[in-house]
Structure formats: C-alpha cells, structure tokens
Design an enzyme around this catalytic site. Sequence first.
Site, PDB file in Angstrom:
ATOM      1  N   HIS A 137       1.954  83.420  39.535  1.00 53.85           N
ATOM      2  CA  HIS A 137       2.930  83.888  38.540  1.00 53.85           C
ATOM      3  C   HIS A 137       2.274  83.936  37.152  1.00 53.85           C
ATOM      4  O   HIS A 137       2.289  84.979  36.482  1.00 53.85           O
ATOM      5  CB  HIS A 137       4.132  82.937  38.532  1.00 53.85           C
ATOM      6  CG  HIS A 137       5.157  83.238  37.486  1.00 53.85           C
ATOM      7  ND1 HIS A 137       6.362  83.838  37.774  1.00 53.85           N
ATOM      8  CD2 HIS A 137       5.173  83.019  36.149  1.00 53.85           C
ATOM      9  CE1 HIS A 137       7.064  83.971  36.648  1.00 53.85           C
ATOM     10  NE2 HIS A 137       6.366  83.471  35.656  1.00 53.85           N
ATOM     11  N   GLU A 138       1.694  82.817  36.740  1.00 53.55           N
ATOM     12  CA  GLU A 138       1.057  82.776  35.424  1.00 53.55           C
ATOM     13  C   GLU A 138      -0.185  83.668  35.396  1.00 53.55           C
ATOM     14  O   GLU A 138      -0.529  84.239  34.355  1.00 53.55           O
ATOM     15  CB  GLU A 138       0.693  81.337  35.052  1.00 53.55           C
ATOM     16  CG  GLU A 138       1.881  80.383  34.990  1.00 53.55           C
ATOM     17  CD  GLU A 138       2.987  80.836  34.043  1.00 53.55           C
ATOM     18  OE1 GLU A 138       2.701  81.633  33.127  1.00 53.55           O
ATOM     19  OE2 GLU A 138       4.141  80.400  34.236  1.00 53.55           O
ATOM     20  N   HIS A 144       0.872  87.057  34.308  1.00 51.59           N
ATOM     21  CA  HIS A 144       0.958  87.164  32.848  1.00 51.59           C
ATOM     22  C   HIS A 144      -0.436  87.355  32.243  1.00 51.59           C
ATOM     23  O   HIS A 144      -0.639  88.199  31.362  1.00 51.59           O
ATOM     24  CB  HIS A 144       1.565  85.884  32.265  1.00 51.59           C
ATOM     25  CG  HIS A 144       3.028  85.731  32.500  1.00 51.59           C
ATOM     26  ND1 HIS A 144       3.929  86.742  32.281  1.00 51.59           N
ATOM     27  CD2 HIS A 144       3.763  84.658  32.919  1.00 51.59           C
ATOM     28  CE1 HIS A 144       5.154  86.306  32.549  1.00 51.59           C
ATOM     29  NE2 HIS A 144       5.073  85.050  32.941  1.00 51.59           N
ATOM     30  N   HIS A 159      -1.849  90.736  32.809  1.00 52.43           N
ATOM     31  CA  HIS A 159      -1.131  91.682  31.949  1.00 52.43           C
ATOM     32  C   HIS A 159      -1.782  91.689  30.554  1.00 52.43           C
ATOM     33  O   HIS A 159      -2.067  92.752  29.979  1.00 52.43           O
ATOM     34  CB  HIS A 159       0.336  91.265  31.866  1.00 52.43           C
ATOM     35  CG  HIS A 159       1.250  92.323  31.352  1.00 52.43           C
ATOM     36  ND1 HIS A 159       2.616  92.160  31.278  1.00 52.43           N
ATOM     37  CD2 HIS A 159       1.021  93.572  30.857  1.00 52.43           C
ATOM     38  CE1 HIS A 159       3.173  93.248  30.776  1.00 52.43           C
ATOM     39  NE2 HIS A 159       2.223  94.121  30.503  1.00 52.43           N
TER      40      HIS A 159
END
Length: 589
Positions: free
Chosen positions: A381-382, A385, A388
């Site tokens: 999940h992180e 980020h 991105h």
Amino acid sequence: MKRCEQRKEDTWDLQSVYEDDASWQEDYDRTLAATVRLETYKGRLSSCDDVLYTALCDLRDVAMMIEKIGTYASLSYECDSMDGRAQRMAGLASSLETRFSEAVSYMDPEIIAMDPATLDTWSREERFLEFRNHLERLVRMRKHTLSAAEERILALDGEAADACSSAFQDLNDIDMDFGQVGGTKLTHATYSVFMQDPDDEVRREAYLKLYGEYDAHRHVLSRLYAGSVNQDIFLSRSRGYSSSLEAALYPDAVPEAVYRNLISSIHDAFPVLHRYYDLRAHLTGRRRLRHWDMYLPMVPSIRSHHTYDEAVELISQAVAPLGEEYRSTLVDGLTSSRWVDRYENDGKRSGAFSAGSYSSKPFILTSFKEDLLDSVFTLIHEGGHSMHTWYSARNNGFMDYGYTIFEAEVASTFNEELLSRHLVSCVDDRRMKAHLIASRLDDVVATLFRQTMFAEYELKVHEEVEGGGVATLDFMRTTYRSLLEAYFGPGVDFEDVSDLECLRIPHFYRAYYVYKYATGICAAIALADRVLCGGDEERDDYLAFLSSGGSRYPIDSLRLAGVDMSRKESVDGAVAHFSSLMDQLEALV
C-alpha cells in the site's frame, strides 16, 4: 526496542537527504534568509512580466528547499519522537513553514488581482510554462482568496492551527500507557495482533485495556477534536465557503455530490455489509459478534508468516503486470535503497505512511510484523504511494508534481488489489484460498465501508457545529454509537466504551480526508479489472495517471486512467465486487 537498537539496514536512509544535522542547519539558515527576501516582491508582481517570472522562480526554489528541510526534520521526529534533536528540528521546520507562508501571503491575492487579460498574455510566454497550471488554479480560487493583509493573518495562525493535532499525536503515541496483555506490552501495533488471537479472553482484555485508556482521557481527547473542528470551520468561513466540506473539496474540484453519493451508496449497500457480518459470525462460530471479534480470522488455523524479504518477493510478483521499470524500482526501494523504516521502536509514530520530497527518495514508515499478512498489504500500500511520487517527480516540474490525496489513495489501494488477486491465484489449497479471500473481504470492509462511516461521522460533527450546535463529548459518543449500530447491523453487540473509537482516529485531524480511502478503493477495483484483463494500452493508461502528478484535477486524472469517479456506478461496482468475494468464500467453505 529502543531506536538505537535498530539495525541500520532496517531503517530509512535519511543521510540521502542530508549527510548530517549540520548540513541540514546550513540549508535551514540559507532558506530562512531566502524566505525573507521573497517579501521584496510585494506590490511589484503586476509591474512587468520579468518581475512576476523572477518571483515565481524564487517561490519555487524556496518552497522546494522547505519541503526538503521539512522531510528530514519530520522523518527524524516520526521515527523517534523522544529524541530531543529531532524535536528541535521538527519545531524549527514547522516555524520555517509558517514564516514562509507569512512571507508569501501577499502573492496569491496580488496575482489574482491582476488584470485577467494581462495575466493570460504573460502566462502564455514559453518561460511561464512550468507555472501555467499554478496560475490557472490561482485564478480559479479568486473568490476564496482574501486580501494580502488577511492572508498574512491566516498564515500566522499556521502553528496554532496544528496545536490540537500535535497534542493528540503526543498523547496518543507517547503519553498513553495501555499496559500489558499476557506479559506483552500493549501498543497500537501489538493491538492488531491481539485482535486476531483465537483466545476470546486475550482479545477482550486487549480491547478493554486499550479503550480503558481512551476512557481515562476522554474529556481531553474530545476537547482536542472539538478544537480541530472549530479550526476547520473558522478557516472555511474566513474564506467565504458555504461549509467546511466545500472548503475541503473545492481546491481539488471534487463535487460535493461525490462525497454525499458515497455515503448514500454505502447506506444502500447495508444489506450486503450486514450479510458480511452474518457470515463472519457463522464462520467464527458465534451466535452474535462482539466488537472485539471483528479481526478474528474467519478461516481459523491458517498461520501466515512472511519475513520482510519474503514480503518484498511477493510484492515483486504482484506488481509485475505494471512492467519491469515499476517492479524493479519498487523492489530496490524496499530493499537496498532503504526507503523503509521497517520495525517498531519506542517513540516511533504508530501506523504507516509514505513521505518524501521532490529532490529526495520516497520514504515509508511501517511497523512490520512477520506473523501478520496485513503487514505485507501495508507495505505494498505505502509502496503504491511511493511509486506514485517516483513517477510524478520524474515527469513534472516541482510546481506540478504534488498530486492530491484523492488520487494518492487510488495508487495505494490499487497495489493492494494486485497483491490480493495474485495471492489467490497462486494457491491451490481450498482452505488457504478461503483464508485469502476472507482477508480481502476484511480489507474492503476496512477501506470502503469503515472509512465511509468515519466520513459520515466527520460530516455530522462539522454540520452540528456549523448549524449552531456544540461538539460535546456526549454528542460525539451518541453520534458515533448510532453509526456503529447502523453500519454493523443488528447482529453485533457493543460495549459501553465502544463509541470511544471516535476519539482514537488520527485522520480526523485532517478534515474530510478519510473518504478518499473509500473512493480510492472503488477506483482501484475498477482499474485492477481494467489492467489485469487488458494489455499494454490499459497498463500504460494507468502509468500515465501516476505520471500526471498534480498537473490535472483528480477527477480528470482518473479519467485518464480509465475510471470516472463522478459517477455512482464506481461505488456500486466496488460493492458488487465485495459481494462476489463473499460468494466465492461461501462456495469454498
């Protein structure tokens, strides 16, 4: 453990930002002086295009340095909040940001007051290209931008505005002592482990001890949140918004209907959600569920254990459909490039996040647990980020690289969706497959349904105060309990302290943030279907979305990837996917 007991390779590489504190201090001093010089453009921005251009270049350069300075200071503090030097640097960085906001507070009003035709002509010059999007967005904010004097006053309020959030964080992460359970210290990280323990008494003890500590501080905690809400409303009214909700959504051009339709759609889906809780009760052998049963595995006797390196290998396999550049960059970041601060230590912030700056690596904070599959999902999940940020920084100038949280939560939950589908596809054992699907159901509940419940609570509290009411402790608890009962349904029993959950959610101190988790997973599910069932074009569309950074408004950016979040169907599609996962689980068990 103590911070000094951490292995170097298990911590993030802050020396890649600054070699040492002395180097940081030198940049701090230079940037503070440069911040003061920004005030010299006051009253001259409209005098000629050269002045405006030079001012924007200096604004960019100082903002970039402040971001770098803040990254080093905040990450030093987040991994060890008891370190005096880190406390000092974090305080100085916060003061610098406030000083910067004060110094440039005249800029937006002065630019907005310019003759529109003149500003348009100047911005069309080739040298203004990197600032064009910034200027266009400023013009859009014209009706909510105050005079230079008023903007300066709001800028001076910056540190005071963060006081409630900072006090909550210190109380929550440092001062509160939850005791022990079975000889093990109860912390935010170990609580999630205890909540999956098959022993009912262990879960009950951990639950009551955790909430007992919140109960002991309930009056202070409710005051802190009420203060945060009042600050949100003060800022929204100061700028002429009709509500704090409009103030939160307007800068990203997200229609209020997106927020309210999310809540409405989830209310329509209550029968599907209550079916999940009935299924949870059935599979865990309970006639009725207690609040401390919500994380008990629905498929028992399945032990998950992954070392950190094994977790990275799973992540590598899961993200392979996004291409070799994405996969190899993320794997390198999670390992040899030391993006990640992996394990818990005293004074380290609870939870997980990704952070960084335009000129630095992305950084990830987590508290990895080898016996929790959730830790693998948190890491990917992180990592979503961070990737991105990696794509955005390499495809945009500084002024356009900062994407919105609305978009960010798509990139992270998309990665979770890839990992879930990869794990399910790789196992033949029916029981393990059932376990993985059950875990994914839990994740969707946590991200879609629970975050929508949090979003509805935020809206109710803010609207109560905006309507002339008072956000008292009793109001908070009564409101939150009614939501617990509505969302969990008639098959769940709560304790007297269950509604104190409303006092322990850190994200409430960033108003109207949590709904983005829910919209994010809706978009992620749709995009995962599109990428995994498509080809190079669909993959490239998704990578184009990551690369667009902050160059577009979020609704437009996601349309680039292939999903339209302004349509109710995006939420309905996620609910349908959730329902289909329950069908699969029931068929397996």
